[in-house]
Scaffold this motif. Sequence first.
Motif, mmCIF file in Angstrom:
data_model
loop_
_atom_site.group_PDB
_atom_site.id
_atom_site.type_symbol
_atom_site.label_atom_id
_atom_site.label_comp_id
_atom_site.label_asym_id
_atom_site.label_seq_id
_atom_site.Cartn_x
_atom_site.Cartn_y
_atom_site.Cartn_z
ATOM 1 N N ALA A 210 0.833 -1.203 0.000
ATOM 2 C CA ALA A 210 0.000 0.000 0.000
ATOM 3 C C ALA A 210 0.869 1.255 0.000
ATOM 4 O O ALA A 210 0.583 2.228 -0.712
ATOM 5 N N GLY A 211 1.932 1.246 0.783
ATOM 6 C CA GLY A 211 2.835 2.390 0.831
ATOM 7 C C GLY A 211 3.511 2.639 -0.500
ATOM 8 O O GLY A 211 3.595 3.779 -0.963
ATOM 9 N N GLY A 212 3.990 1.570 -1.138
ATOM 10 C CA GLY A 212 4.656 1.707 -2.430
ATOM 11 C C GLY A 212 3.728 2.222 -3.517
ATOM 12 O O GLY A 212 4.092 3.111 -4.295
ATOM 13 N N LEU A 213 2.509 1.673 -3.581
ATOM 14 C CA LEU A 213 1.540 2.122 -4.582
ATOM 15 C C LEU A 213 1.173 3.591 -4.374
ATOM 16 O O LEU A 213 1.108 4.374 -5.332
ATOM 17 N N ALA A 214 0.953 3.970 -3.121
ATOM 18 C CA ALA A 214 0.572 5.346 -2.810
ATOM 19 C C ALA A 214 1.698 6.320 -3.132
ATOM 20 O O ALA A 214 1.473 7.387 -3.726
ATOM 21 N N GLY A 215 2.918 5.964 -2.761
ATOM 22 C CA GLY A 215 4.056 6.840 -3.019
ATOM 23 C C GLY A 215 4.360 6.995 -4.495
ATOM 24 O O GLY A 215 4.662 8.099 -4.965
ATOM 25 N N GLY A 216 4.297 5.907 -5.242
ATOM 26 C CA GLY A 216 4.559 5.967 -6.675
ATOM 27 C C GLY A 216 3.524 6.800 -7.409
ATOM 28 O O GLY A 216 3.865 7.601 -8.295
ATOM 29 N N LEU A 217 2.254 6.640 -7.050
ATOM 30 C CA LEU A 217 1.181 7.415 -7.676
ATOM 31 C C LEU A 217 1.354 8.902 -7.396
ATOM 32 O O LEU A 217 1.282 9.737 -8.310
ATOM 33 N N ALA A 218 1.594 9.242 -6.142
ATOM 34 C CA ALA A 218 1.752 10.648 -5.763
ATOM 35 C C ALA A 218 2.978 11.277 -6.428
ATOM 36 O O ALA A 218 2.947 12.433 -6.861
ATOM 37 N N ALA A 219 4.062 10.520 -6.526
ATOM 38 C CA ALA A 219 5.296 11.028 -7.129
ATOM 39 C C ALA A 219 5.111 11.322 -8.611
ATOM 40 O O ALA A 219 5.572 12.353 -9.116
ATOM 41 N N ALA A 220 4.449 10.426 -9.318
ATOM 42 C CA ALA A 220 4.244 10.610 -10.759
ATOM 43 C C ALA A 220 3.423 11.861 -11.042
ATOM 44 O O ALA A 220 3.763 12.662 -11.922
ATOM 45 N N VAL A 221 2.354 12.066 -10.280
ATOM 46 C CA VAL A 221 1.449 13.192 -10.513
ATOM 47 C C VAL A 221 2.130 14.529 -10.226
ATOM 48 O O VAL A 221 1.875 15.526 -10.913
ATOM 49 N N THR A 222 3.011 14.568 -9.240
ATOM 50 C CA THR A 222 3.593 15.847 -8.799
ATOM 51 C C THR A 222 5.021 16.095 -9.296
ATOM 52 O O THR A 222 5.657 17.050 -8.860
ATOM 53 N N THR A 223 5.516 15.287 -10.231
ATOM 54 C CA THR A 223 6.871 15.483 -10.740
ATOM 55 C C THR A 223 7.120 16.876 -11.331
ATOM 56 O O THR A 223 8.171 17.471 -11.080
ATOM 57 N N PRO A 224 6.199 17.452 -12.118
ATOM 58 C CA PRO A 224 6.460 18.799 -12.650
ATOM 59 C C PRO A 224 6.758 19.828 -11.560
ATOM 60 O O PRO A 224 7.643 20.680 -11.722
ATOM 61 N N LEU A 225 6.061 19.743 -10.440
ATOM 62 C CA LEU A 225 6.298 20.678 -9.344
ATOM 63 C C LEU A 225 7.641 20.406 -8.679
ATOM 64 O O LEU A 225 8.317 21.328 -8.215
ATOM 65 N N ASP A 226 8.060 19.152 -8.660
ATOM 66 C CA ASP A 226 9.365 18.817 -8.088
ATOM 67 C C ASP A 226 10.492 19.352 -8.960
ATOM 68 O O ASP A 226 11.527 19.781 -8.446
ATOM 69 N N VAL A 227 10.303 19.339 -10.270
ATOM 70 C CA VAL A 227 11.291 19.909 -11.193
ATOM 71 C C VAL A 227 11.473 21.399 -10.908
ATOM 72 O O VAL A 227 12.598 21.906 -10.845
ATOM 73 N N ILE A 228 10.372 22.110 -10.713
ATOM 74 C CA ILE A 228 10.433 23.544 -10.419
ATOM 75 C C ILE A 228 11.096 23.787 -9.070
ATOM 76 O O ILE A 228 11.912 24.705 -8.915
ATOM 77 N N LYS A 229 10.770 22.969 -8.091
ATOM 78 C CA LYS A 229 11.374 23.113 -6.763
ATOM 79 C C LYS A 229 12.885 22.938 -6.837
ATOM 80 O O LYS A 229 13.651 23.722 -6.247
ATOM 81 N N THR A 230 13.338 21.932 -7.565
ATOM 82 C CA THR A 230 14.776 21.692 -7.703
ATOM 83 C C THR A 230 15.456 22.870 -8.391
ATOM 84 O O THR A 230 16.541 23.309 -7.975
ATOM 85 N N LEU A 231 14.825 23.411 -9.426
ATOM 86 C CA LEU A 231 15.404 24.552 -10.135
ATOM 87 C C LEU A 231 15.569 25.739 -9.182
ATOM 88 O O LEU A 231 16.615 26.401 -9.165
ATOM 89 N N LEU A 232 14.547 26.028 -8.374
ATOM 90 C CA LEU A 232 14.601 27.159 -7.456
ATOM 91 C C LEU A 232 15.644 26.958 -6.355
ATOM 92 O O LEU A 232 16.329 27.906 -5.953
ATOM 93 N N GLN A 233 15.770 25.724 -5.881
ATOM 94 C CA GLN A 233 16.701 25.455 -4.782
ATOM 95 C C GLN A 233 18.158 25.444 -5.231
ATOM 96 O O GLN A 233 19.055 25.637 -4.418
ATOM 97 N N THR A 234 18.388 25.238 -6.515
ATOM 98 C CA THR A 234 19.774 25.125 -7.006
ATOM 99 C C THR A 234 20.146 26.240 -7.984
ATOM 100 O O THR A 234 21.228 26.229 -8.548
ATOM 101 N N ARG A 235 19.278 27.210 -8.176
ATOM 102 C CA ARG A 235 19.507 28.238 -9.196
ATOM 103 C C ARG A 235 20.793 29.032 -8.956
ATOM 104 O O ARG A 235 21.473 29.417 -9.911
ATOM 105 N N ALA A 236 21.125 29.296 -7.695
ATOM 106 C CA ALA A 236 22.284 30.147 -7.393
ATOM 107 C C ALA A 236 23.597 29.520 -7.826
ATOM 108 O O ALA A 236 24.580 30.228 -8.045
ATOM 109 N N VAL A 237 23.650 28.192 -7.952
ATOM 110 C CA VAL A 237 24.899 27.518 -8.325
ATOM 111 C C VAL A 237 24.828 26.957 -9.748
ATOM 112 O O VAL A 237 25.689 26.191 -10.156
ATOM 113 N N SER A 238 23.800 27.355 -10.512
ATOM 114 C CA SER A 238 23.649 26.872 -11.882
ATOM 115 C C SER A 238 24.686 27.522 -12.802
ATOM 116 O O SER A 238 25.073 28.681 -12.615
ATOM 117 N N ASP A 239 25.124 26.776 -13.825
ATOM 118 C CA ASP A 239 26.037 27.343 -14.825
ATOM 119 C C ASP A 239 25.257 27.978 -15.975
ATOM 120 O O ASP A 239 25.826 28.421 -16.960
#
Length: 306
Positions: A210-239
Amino acid sequence: MDTHDDDYEALPDSPVHVNMLAGALAGITEHALMHPMDAIKTRMQVISTNPNLIYSSISNAVQRISTAEGASALWRGVTSVVLGAGPAHALSFAVYEHFKIVLGADQDGNRVLESAIAGACATIAHDGLMTPFDVIKQRMQLVSGSHFSTTLACAQQIARSEGIAAFYVSYPTTLAMNIPFHMIHFSSYEYFKKALNPEGRYDPMSHCVAGGLAGGLAAAVTTPLDVIKTLLQTRAVSDDAGVRRVAGFKEAWDLVLKREGVKGLFRGLQPRVLTNVAATSISWTTYEFLKVILGQSQRKPFPVVA
């Protein structure tokens, strides 16, 4: 129903410190074990002008990072995430269990909405503590993070060069991602757990699946927001000069769409889903197990010394 089952059914009303300790240990276990995969996900999500920092797959990333930087590079930043995961998950699970009871999500039947709201409340508490540690972790996961000898050194550098606000620049985006993530995650977990284990007995296999199914489903749906979060958190050291100029969520979203289209919003999808399937399986299995162990120990009387 035997005594063991009765004990397990009583656990949602276990003391708050039991839920917090179980949650803290579950969070530390989850993040520590899955850190290398999370590091690969971070590398794959970062926009770079350097072709040597662009990874096409998980295997490609593992091979190139291990060859160029050593396998230990995949563990950089683990101290930060462990330090943050303990208290953040302790608070998260305590808040979740509290609102499950308040909203009636622990009652019979599939209480999807109630579980989702309880999960949203837990997320707000969790992210308030965890976001600064996540910023440090992601900075250290990058190639540029290799020059930091310790988590403290990385934190001091961020504070000196960018100010305290840098630790929370991604907080609104993190909430925008994690509130729907955990609403899906917690409600799906409760749904799958009841579907796989309708008797409500302690069953590690149903908690794991149940944990694996729930986590995988939630991760797939919210990946675009995670991409944006990573960009914002690492922007200062980007080349990439364009990335460094990004000021907030909308600019980051527009930049990714302009550069790579919708496909760019799903950078790192595979390692993110795999990470969360494994991590949430580990987290829920550990949490439910520790609730049993810690809950039973709370109900055992202390021996009386004559």
